[in-house]
Design an enzyme around this catalytic site. Structure first.
Site, PDB file in Angstrom:
ATOM      1  N   ASN A 205       0.570  14.966   1.134  1.00  0.00           N
ATOM      2  CA  ASN A 205      -0.135  13.841   2.399  1.00  0.00           C
ATOM      3  C   ASN A 205       1.034  14.259   3.426  1.00  0.00           C
ATOM      4  OD1 ASN A 205      -1.377  12.354   4.386  1.00  0.00           O
ATOM      5  ND2 ASN A 205      -0.591  10.439   3.498  1.00  0.00           N
TER       6      ASN A 205
ATOM      7  N   LYS B  85       0.457  13.302   6.235  1.00  0.00           N
ATOM      8  CA  LYS B  85       0.355  11.958   7.673  1.00  0.00           C
ATOM      9  C   LYS B  85       0.400  12.645   8.551  1.00  0.00           C
ATOM     10  CE  LYS B  85       2.421   9.162   4.241  1.00  0.00           C
ATOM     11  NZ  LYS B  85       3.184   8.171   3.543  1.00  0.00           N
TER      12      LYS B  85
ATOM     13  N   HIS C 234      -6.058   5.262   1.659  1.00  0.00           N
ATOM     14  CA  HIS C 234      -4.775   5.531   1.283  1.00  0.00           C
ATOM     15  C   HIS C 234      -3.559   3.802   1.917  1.00  0.00           C
ATOM     16  CE1 HIS C 234      -0.475   5.884   2.342  1.00  0.00           C
ATOM     17  NE2 HIS C 234      -0.533   6.684   2.091  1.00  0.00           N
TER      18      HIS C 234
ATOM     19  N   GLU D 282      -1.827   2.583   4.330  1.00  0.00           N
ATOM     20  CA  GLU D 282      -1.399   3.210   5.963  1.00  0.00           C
ATOM     21  C   GLU D 282      -3.290   2.831   6.177  1.00  0.00           C
ATOM     22  OE1 GLU D 282       0.868   6.297   6.292  1.00  0.00           O
ATOM     23  OE2 GLU D 282       2.478   5.794   5.017  1.00  0.00           O
TER      24      GLU D 282
ATOM     25  N   GLU E 177      -0.741   3.812  -5.730  1.00  0.00           N
ATOM     26  CA  GLU E 177       0.267   4.022  -4.379  1.00  0.00           C
ATOM     27  C   GLU E 177       0.995   2.573  -4.626  1.00  0.00           C
ATOM     28  OE1 GLU E 177       0.569   8.239  -2.233  1.00  0.00           O
ATOM     29  OE2 GLU E 177      -0.935   6.660  -1.714  1.00  0.00           O
TER      30      GLU E 177
ATOM     31  N   GLY F 173       6.898   5.792   0.897  1.00  0.00           N
ATOM     32  CA  GLY F 173       8.314   6.059   2.006  1.00  0.00           C
ATOM     33  C   GLY F 173       9.452   4.865   1.870  1.00  0.00           C
TER      34      GLY F 173
ATOM     35  N   SER G 153       6.997   6.955  -2.848  1.00  0.00           N
ATOM     36  CA  SER G 153       8.737   8.026  -3.250  1.00  0.00           C
ATOM     37  C   SER G 153       8.610   8.852  -4.192  1.00  0.00           C
ATOM     38  CB  SER G 153       9.988   6.561  -3.419  1.00  0.00           C
ATOM     39  OG  SER G 153       9.470   6.121  -1.856  1.00  0.00           O
TER      40      SER G 153
HETATM   41  C1  PEP Z   1       2.055   8.164   0.917  1.00  0.00           C
HETATM   42  O1  PEP Z   1       2.294   8.051   1.250  1.00  0.00           O
HETATM   43  O2  PEP Z   1       1.188   8.757   0.326  1.00  0.00           O
HETATM   44  C2  PEP Z   1       3.215   8.553  -0.489  1.00  0.00           C
HETATM   45  C3  PEP Z   1       2.996   8.592  -1.452  1.00  0.00           C
HETATM   46  O3  PEP Z   1       4.522   8.545   0.818  1.00  0.00           O
HETATM   47  P1  PEP Z   1       6.038   8.744   0.344  1.00  0.00           P
HETATM   48  O4  PEP Z   1       6.102  10.118  -0.703  1.00  0.00           O
HETATM   49  O5  PEP Z   1       6.772   9.150   1.756  1.00  0.00           O
HETATM   50  O6  PEP Z   1       6.391   7.355  -0.175  1.00  0.00           O
END
Ligand code: PEP
Length: 247
Positions: free
Chosen positions: A9, A11, A90, A92, A160, A166, A206
């Site tokens: 992803n 983003k 998601h 976000e 998630e 992040g 992460s």
């Molecule tokens: C995400 O936003 O879907 C995600 C898993 O981000 P990150 O791998 O940067 O934690």
């Protein structure tokens, strides 16, 4: 259908210069796992034309097919641009755009109506985990945002934890195992064993080359949804290879 899925992803990152990162995944992408990159919508068409062995997806869609919704994109439009998958729910988008479970459910139905695969995200906040509410929160999100009529080729669910996205913080493997087993059980209770076994469950938050193999060894983890470490092939390629090795 390949069982394992490594999904990236991007983003709100990436311009046409970044497309070379997708072609650079060619070597890693030849294995047992499916590889998907969800770039910003501006790059879907170019990415889908250039990508070899990598599927291209979108990060969001509207609930409607068309109409007076300035700035939005529908699932059929994203399919027309070359997307095979669309991320829904998601965290976000739940946080930045106030998307409720009902909205996520309607978006997921729109993805299916367009004939695409939905990658539906759920996850608890740190406050909810510390209060011991993780499984309750996930059960509520699944009940509210997973539509009826699930089939394994239309739905992927990504766990998630919001606090892991992040941040560099990752739940331990027991915590990941507990949640994935719980998600599989919830699907079984609602849709039956055969459907539940077919739906792929991803971990996201992460994931890096250094922790990927350990996460992919956890039961009921069928792959990963990766944010930051999907932007560069040098980072994402080793994650894909770790998934191939676990398949
Ligand atoms: C995400 O936003 O879907 C995600 C898993 O981000 P990150 O791998 O940067 O934690």
């Amino acid at each position: 259908m390949p069982r394992k899925l490594a999904a990236g992803n991007w983003k709100m990152n990436g311009t046409r210069d970044s497309l070379t990162e997708i072609s650079a995944l060619f070597d890693a992408a030849g294995g047992a796992a499916e590889v998907l990159i969800c770039p910003p919508a501006t790059l879907i068409q170019a990415a889908a034309s250039a990508a070899q062995g990598v599927m291209i997806g979108a990060q969001d869609c509207h609930t409607e097919d068309k109409g007076a919704h300035t700035g939005d994109l529908s699932a059929p439009m994203l399919k027309d641009a070359g997307a095979s998958h669309i991320i829904t729910g998601h965290s976000e988008r739940r946080a930045d755009h106030g998307e409720t479970d009902a909205v996520v459910r309607a978006k997921t139905e729109a993805v299916w109506a367009a004939g695409l695969v939905a990658i539906l995200c759920i996850g608890e906040t740190l406050e909810e985990r510390e209060a011991g509410k993780t499984l309750d929160v996930l059960a509520e999100q699944m009940a509210g945002s997973v539509p009826d009529g699930v089939t394994g080729d239309q739905l992927v669910i990504a766990y998630e934890p919001v606090w892991a996205i992040g941040t560099g913080k990752v739940p331990n493997t027991d915590q990941i195992a507990e949640v994935h087993e719980f998600m599989r059980k919830k699907l079984t209770d609602r849709f039956g064993q055969a459907v539940a076994d077919d739906v792929r469950l991803l971990y996201g938050g992460s994931v890096k080359a250094s922790n990927a193999a350990e996460i992919f060894a956890v039961a009921d983890v069928d792959g990963a949804l990766v944010g930051g470490a999907s932007l560069k092939a040098a980072d994402f390629g080793p994650i894909v290879k770790a998934l191939n090795a676990s398949a």
